[in-house]
Write a protein that holds these residues in place. Structure first.
Motif, PDB file in Angstrom:
ATOM      1  N   TRP A 572      -1.855  -2.349  11.164  1.00  0.00           N
ATOM      2  CA  TRP A 572      -2.118  -3.532  12.264  1.00  0.00           C
ATOM      3  C   TRP A 572      -3.036  -2.971  13.424  1.00  0.00           C
ATOM      4  CZ3 TRP A 572      -3.701  -8.221  12.525  1.00  0.00           C
ATOM      5  CH2 TRP A 572      -3.645  -8.944  13.649  1.00  0.00           C
ATOM      6  N   GLU A 573      -2.193  -2.142  13.940  1.00  0.00           N
ATOM      7  CA  GLU A 573      -2.740  -1.614  15.149  1.00  0.00           C
ATOM      8  C   GLU A 573      -3.985  -0.935  15.164  1.00  0.00           C
ATOM      9  OE1 GLU A 573       0.342   0.756  16.624  1.00  0.00           O
ATOM     10  OE2 GLU A 573       1.815  -0.733  17.337  1.00  0.00           O
ATOM     11  N   ARG A 574      -4.525  -0.345  13.891  1.00  0.00           N
ATOM     12  CA  ARG A 574      -5.630   0.334  13.591  1.00  0.00           C
ATOM     13  C   ARG A 574      -6.641  -0.595  12.753  1.00  0.00           C
ATOM     14  NH1 ARG A 574      -4.291   5.164  10.268  1.00  0.00           N
ATOM     15  NH2 ARG A 574      -2.347   4.335  10.000  1.00  0.00           N
ATOM     16  N   ARG A 575      -6.323  -1.762  12.803  1.00  0.00           N
ATOM     17  CA  ARG A 575      -7.136  -2.759  12.054  1.00  0.00           C
ATOM     18  C   ARG A 575      -7.300  -2.464  10.529  1.00  0.00           C
ATOM     19  NH1 ARG A 575      -5.552  -4.583  15.700  1.00  0.00           N
ATOM     20  NH2 ARG A 575      -6.497  -5.781  17.558  1.00  0.00           N
ATOM     21  N   LYS A 576      -6.389  -1.871   9.972  1.00  0.00           N
ATOM     22  CA  LYS A 576      -6.385  -1.469   8.630  1.00  0.00           C
ATOM     23  C   LYS A 576      -5.445  -2.174   7.822  1.00  0.00           C
ATOM     24  CE  LYS A 576      -8.666   2.952   9.609  1.00  0.00           C
ATOM     25  NZ  LYS A 576      -8.622   4.460   9.546  1.00  0.00           N
ATOM     26  N   LEU A 577      -4.948  -3.289   8.061  1.00  0.00           N
ATOM     27  CA  LEU A 577      -3.747  -4.112   7.576  1.00  0.00           C
ATOM     28  C   LEU A 577      -3.580  -3.940   5.871  1.00  0.00           C
ATOM     29  CD1 LEU A 577      -1.219  -5.420   8.252  1.00  0.00           C
ATOM     30  CD2 LEU A 577      -2.206  -7.533   8.211  1.00  0.00           C
ATOM     31  N   VAL A 578      -4.747  -4.269   5.345  1.00  0.00           N
ATOM     32  CA  VAL A 578      -4.879  -4.656   4.012  1.00  0.00           C
ATOM     33  C   VAL A 578      -4.928  -3.066   3.220  1.00  0.00           C
ATOM     34  CG1 VAL A 578      -6.275  -5.118   2.023  1.00  0.00           C
ATOM     35  CG2 VAL A 578      -6.400  -6.503   4.055  1.00  0.00           C
ATOM     36  N   GLU A 579      -4.959  -1.890   3.651  1.00  0.00           N
ATOM     37  CA  GLU A 579      -4.722  -0.719   3.311  1.00  0.00           C
ATOM     38  C   GLU A 579      -3.157  -0.470   2.816  1.00  0.00           C
ATOM     39  OE1 GLU A 579      -6.266   2.482   5.393  1.00  0.00           O
ATOM     40  OE2 GLU A 579      -8.266   1.821   5.543  1.00  0.00           O
ATOM     41  N   ALA A 580      -2.397  -1.244   3.500  1.00  0.00           N
ATOM     42  CA  ALA A 580      -0.932  -1.301   3.120  1.00  0.00           C
ATOM     43  C   ALA A 580      -0.319  -1.884   1.730  1.00  0.00           C
ATOM     44  CB  ALA A 580      -0.080  -2.119   4.187  1.00  0.00           C
ATOM     45  N   ALA A 581      -1.623  -2.330   1.212  1.00  0.00           N
ATOM     46  CA  ALA A 581      -1.013  -3.036  -0.163  1.00  0.00           C
ATOM     47  C   ALA A 581      -0.643  -1.899  -1.124  1.00  0.00           C
ATOM     48  CB  ALA A 581      -2.482  -3.726  -0.626  1.00  0.00           C
ATOM     49  N   ASP A 582       0.180  -2.407  -1.855  1.00  0.00           N
ATOM     50  CA  ASP A 582       0.700  -1.344  -3.084  1.00  0.00           C
ATOM     51  C   ASP A 582      -0.503  -1.027  -3.849  1.00  0.00           C
ATOM     52  OD1 ASP A 582       2.117  -0.290  -5.345  1.00  0.00           O
ATOM     53  OD2 ASP A 582       3.572  -1.893  -5.371  1.00  0.00           O
ATOM     54  N   PRO A 583      -0.377   0.540  -4.090  1.00  0.00           N
ATOM     55  CA  PRO A 583      -1.489   0.985  -4.954  1.00  0.00           C
ATOM     56  C   PRO A 583      -1.512   0.653  -6.250  1.00  0.00           C
ATOM     57  CG  PRO A 583      -0.070   2.705  -3.868  1.00  0.00           C
ATOM     58  CD  PRO A 583       0.353   1.675  -3.171  1.00  0.00           C
ATOM     59  N   ARG A 584      -0.307   0.532  -6.735  1.00  0.00           N
ATOM     60  CA  ARG A 584      -0.232   0.071  -8.018  1.00  0.00           C
ATOM     61  C   ARG A 584      -0.645  -1.160  -8.625  1.00  0.00           C
ATOM     62  NH1 ARG A 584       6.366   0.565  -8.675  1.00  0.00           N
ATOM     63  NH2 ARG A 584       6.068  -0.246  -6.408  1.00  0.00           N
ATOM     64  N   LEU A 585      -1.161  -2.015  -7.513  1.00  0.00           N
ATOM     65  CA  LEU A 585      -1.880  -3.292  -8.050  1.00  0.00           C
ATOM     66  C   LEU A 585      -3.233  -2.820  -8.012  1.00  0.00           C
ATOM     67  CD1 LEU A 585      -0.527  -5.413  -5.101  1.00  0.00           C
ATOM     68  CD2 LEU A 585      -0.231  -6.118  -7.558  1.00  0.00           C
ATOM     69  N   MET A 586      -3.861  -1.565  -7.899  1.00  0.00           N
ATOM     70  CA  MET A 586      -5.102  -1.250  -8.053  1.00  0.00           C
ATOM     71  C   MET A 586      -6.078  -2.273  -7.571  1.00  0.00           C
ATOM     72  SD  MET A 586      -4.304   0.536 -11.982  1.00  0.00           S
ATOM     73  CE  MET A 586      -6.038   1.227 -12.066  1.00  0.00           C
ATOM     74  N   GLY A 587      -6.002  -2.887  -6.290  1.00  0.00           N
ATOM     75  CA  GLY A 587      -6.982  -3.789  -5.981  1.00  0.00           C
ATOM     76  C   GLY A 587      -7.086  -5.039  -6.592  1.00  0.00           C
ATOM     77  N   ASN A 588      -6.020  -5.318  -7.440  1.00  0.00           N
ATOM     78  CA  ASN A 588      -6.344  -6.617  -8.241  1.00  0.00           C
ATOM     79  C   ASN A 588      -5.495  -7.682  -7.502  1.00  0.00           C
ATOM     80  OD1 ASN A 588      -7.576  -5.716 -10.864  1.00  0.00           O
ATOM     81  ND2 ASN A 588      -5.610  -4.798 -11.281  1.00  0.00           N
ATOM     82  N   PHE A 589      -5.990  -8.199  -6.229  1.00  0.00           N
ATOM     83  CA  PHE A 589      -5.548  -9.256  -5.549  1.00  0.00           C
ATOM     84  C   PHE A 589      -6.634  -9.557  -4.782  1.00  0.00           C
ATOM     85  CE2 PHE A 589      -4.768  -4.927  -3.429  1.00  0.00           C
ATOM     86  CZ  PHE A 589      -5.447  -5.005  -2.314  1.00  0.00           C
ATOM     87  N   ASP A 590      -6.363 -10.785  -4.076  1.00  0.00           N
ATOM     88  CA  ASP A 590      -7.174 -11.566  -3.199  1.00  0.00           C
ATOM     89  C   ASP A 590      -7.038 -10.742  -1.590  1.00  0.00           C
ATOM     90  OD1 ASP A 590      -7.946 -13.404  -0.834  1.00  0.00           O
ATOM     91  OD2 ASP A 590      -8.939 -14.273  -2.677  1.00  0.00           O
ATOM     92  N   ALA A 591      -7.880 -10.014  -1.356  1.00  0.00           N
ATOM     93  CA  ALA A 591      -7.645  -9.386   0.114  1.00  0.00           C
ATOM     94  C   ALA A 591      -7.322 -10.489   1.319  1.00  0.00           C
ATOM     95  CB  ALA A 591      -8.874  -8.722   0.499  1.00  0.00           C
TER      96      ALA A 591
END
Length: 674
Positions: A572-591
């Motif tokens: 969050w401090e580096r403005r990269k919050l969404v990068e915390a998402a579980d990689p097993r989702l393989m991007g299949n989510f709404d950002a």
């Protein structure tokens, strides 16, 4: 099927002869009245109705003999149950009187408080269930129509609004009450109904140990007073039974000794025999052994032969129906069913290790199968012979579950067993195991929770906690919210379980005692670790950690020591919050939805508990019913507010950030389903 011979029936009825030929007795032989109490038509009137509103009338009625509450076989406090009916007749021109109370006291002579209850004294002791019909804020009354449990004080330590349960104490209608104390689990339960059928759910249930309150011999009866009002308090019927620790039934025993009954009452209220039979009634019974008694006896034998024939013919069919009935009750009843130890062992193949699905320091969980209940989770608690049941996790969990909890997102208690040295709780079986197992123990497995399933799980846990914190009759702080205690059903719906550490509070309570912090490191709020005082905000913190777990797929504390809270704060401090998402989702989510969930998680784990939302508010944000939270650009410092001895509040800033470690990952034993 041939009928049985006359000879066995003859001797059977010969044993029943005294009860068949006994005549109706008089309540005046059983009871002693005090104050303004008097016998009226088929009832005891405890107070007198005066023309002036402030009548100051007090009346009491006690069974003539003191009763023994020390079980001679186990040398422990015995259990008891009582069933009675009463009514309150209020004056239309005056406020209602104080109320009526079922009373167990060490003495029948004492100065009176509200409802005629004894004044506290070092030499006396009492237990009472009050039916309060006046509102006295000085006694902590919740309203003028409530049921409470009193211990050596007119101020109830547990109470419930009777009107909210459909019972108006001042309606003038006859109300039936059931009061039961089970010493094995240290629990008092109270039921109320307008009919003679006991409701399935008690109106009030509270865990309390009466061993220090009940002396060897105690007096049992009723008391009532009018105080500043004017009402007639009537007791119409009364049955009472004392039984020992080894009693096998969890239901109220109605076949107790009848202290206040009249001719014909057995048809309407239940049968019972008097413990206070005196010589006068014995002589009357002997006089009844004449021709009429003999004729009645012979006719009874003939009639019974017909009944027995029909009974034996239907016995086989009845056994089958009983089995089907047990299946139905276990599957549909809201009240847990007491099971025998033999049934539990049969269900788990003798607690076979191959059936073991979870293990902790205080309990083991087995998958079981009941012929009349299907698959169940059997939680077997560790217990030694001299363990105090009051402080056993079994007692805490059972008292919490049976007394309060009915919600679709809570694991439902189906049955229980307390036999010998075995303490067992039987829960519904949830086939997908714990959230912890799915998230962290199947990384290479084909079971990967979808984004929609994860959203549904978080909202399910939020719904359960909202119910515990705000919607229960008494607020419940879970104290152990974690992924191990969140179970998943066949459709991956979340159900919160394991209430072995739960604390129950009155919603209006402003003071809470400090305890040794209990729970799992990584889920514990910093102020809770510091002060030991659990609040709903400490549960909110644990919920926030679960939210971050679900979104990131990470453990609260990774094997390398990385703390998920610190990890997400750093992104969050580096403005990269969404990068915390579980990689097993393989991007299949709404950002945007992922960002929203992570923000809610960070808000819930805010180091300042005042900045954390209630769980209900967090759920509204997740459902897009409320705006996104505003967070500081970096993780704030921990701010602790200790309570000082003088009652003032001060704030202490802890230098540096709060860091969790894995040096002692579990402060208390884990009790989890897998």
């Amino acid at each position: 099927m041939p009928c049985p011979s006359l000879s066995p029936l003859f001797f059977f009825f010969l044993l029943l002869l005294p009860s068949v030929l006994s005549l109706p007795f008089f309540p005046s032989d059983n009871l002693t009245l005090y104050g303004d109490a008097f016998f009226s038509h088929n009832a005891i009137t405890l107070t007198t109705h005066q023309p002036t509103c402030s009548s100051s009338s007090i009346g009491r009625a006690f069974f003539i003999y003191p009763l023994r509450f020390l079980d001679p076989q186990t040398n422990s406090t015995a259990s008891f149950s009582s069933r009675f009916s009463f009514s309150v007749l209020s004056s239309p021109s005056c406020p209602s009187g104080d109320g009526l109370a079922f009373l167990i006291t060490s003495s029948t002579h004492f100065p009176a408080l509200s409802m005629g209850l004894p004044q506290p004294s070092p030499s006396s002791s009492f237990f009472a269930v009050e039916f309060d019909t006046t509102f006295d804020p000085s006694l902590g009354d919740i309203n003028d129509n409530h049921v409470g449990i009193d211990l050596n004080s007119a101020s109830s330590f547990a109470s419930v609004d009777a009107l909210s349960r459909g019972i108006d104490l001042k309606s003038g209608t006859i109300i039936t009450a059931w009061v039961e104390y089970r010493h094995a689990i240290k629990m008092v339960r109270v039921w109320l109904a307008y009919s003679s059928t006991r409701p399935p759910i008690p109106i009030l249930a509270s865990q309390v140990d009466l061993s220090e309150r009940l002396k060897d011999f105690m007096h049992v009866g009723f008391t009532a007073s009018n105080g500043e009002g004017s009402s007639d308090y009537l007791v119409h019927h009364w049955q009472f039974k004392i039984f020992g620790y080894e009693s096998r039934s969890m239901d109220v025993v109605d076949e107790g000794d009848c202290f206040l009954c009249y001719e014909g009452d057995s048809k309407n209220f239940g049968s019972g025999s008097s413990m206070g039979k005196n010589e006068k009634r014995k002589k009357i019974g002997e006089m009844a052994l004449g021709l009429g008694g003999l004729t009645a006896f012979v006719l009874s034998v003939l009639a019974a032969m017909v009944v027995v024939c029909v009974f034996l013919r239907r016995k086989k069919r009845g056994v089958k129906n009983m089995e089907q009935g047990r299946r139905s009750r276990l599957q549909t009843s809201k009240v847990p069913t007491r099971l025998s130890l033999s049934e539990i062992k049969s269900a788990t193949m003798g607690f076979n290790r191959e059936r073991l699905v979870g293990e902790g320091a205080s309990a083991k969980v087995y998958k079981g199968y009941l012929p009349f209940g299907g698959d169940v989770a059997v939680k077997r608690f560790e217990r030694e012979n001299d363990v105090d049941c009051l402080h056993n996790p079994f007692a805490t969990e059972f008292a919490t579950m049976v007394g309060y909890l009915r919600h679709k997102n809570l694991v439902q208690l189906k049955g229980w067993c307390c036999e010998g040295n075995e303490l067992v709780l039987v829960y519904e079986f949830l086939p997908n195991g714990s959230l912890n197992k799915v998230l962290h123990r199947n990384f290479n497995s084909s079971i990967v929770l979808s984004w929609r399933q994860r959203q549904n799980i978080v909202l399910g846990v939020a719904s359960a906690l909202t119910y515990l914190h705000e919607e229960c009759e008494r607020q419940i702080i879970h104290r152990d919210v974690k992924s191990c205690n969140i179970m998943l059903d066949a459709d991956f719906n979340a159900k919160l379980g394991d209430f072995g550490l739960a604390e129950v509070y009155e919603h209006s309570s402003s003071t809470r005692d400090a305890t040794i912090p209990a729970g799992t490191m990584g889920y514990l709020a910093p102020e809770y670790v510091y002060s030991g005082v659990p609040t709903e905000k400490t549960d909110v913190y644990s919920f926030g950690v679960v939210v971050l777990e679900v979104a990131t797929g990470r453990k609260p504390v990774e094997d390398d020591g990385t703390v998920v809270v610190d990890y997400v704060w750093s992104l969050w401090e580096r403005r990269k919050l969404v990068e915390a998402a579980d990689p097993r989702l393989m991007g299949n989510f709404d950002a945007l939805d992922m960002e929203r969930m992570l923000l809610v998680g960070l808000l819930c784990v805010h180091p300042d508990d005042d900045k954390r939302p209630r769980v209900r508010e967090a759920a509204r944000i997740l459902k897009k019913e409320a705006p996104l939270p505003l967070l500081p650009p970096s993780k704030p410092r921990v701010r602790i507010r200790p309570i000082c001895p003088d009652g003032t509040s001060e704030t202490q800033s802890v230098v540096g950030d709060w860091h969790s470690t894995d040096e002692a990952p579990y402060l208390t034993p884990r009790s989890q389903f897998y």
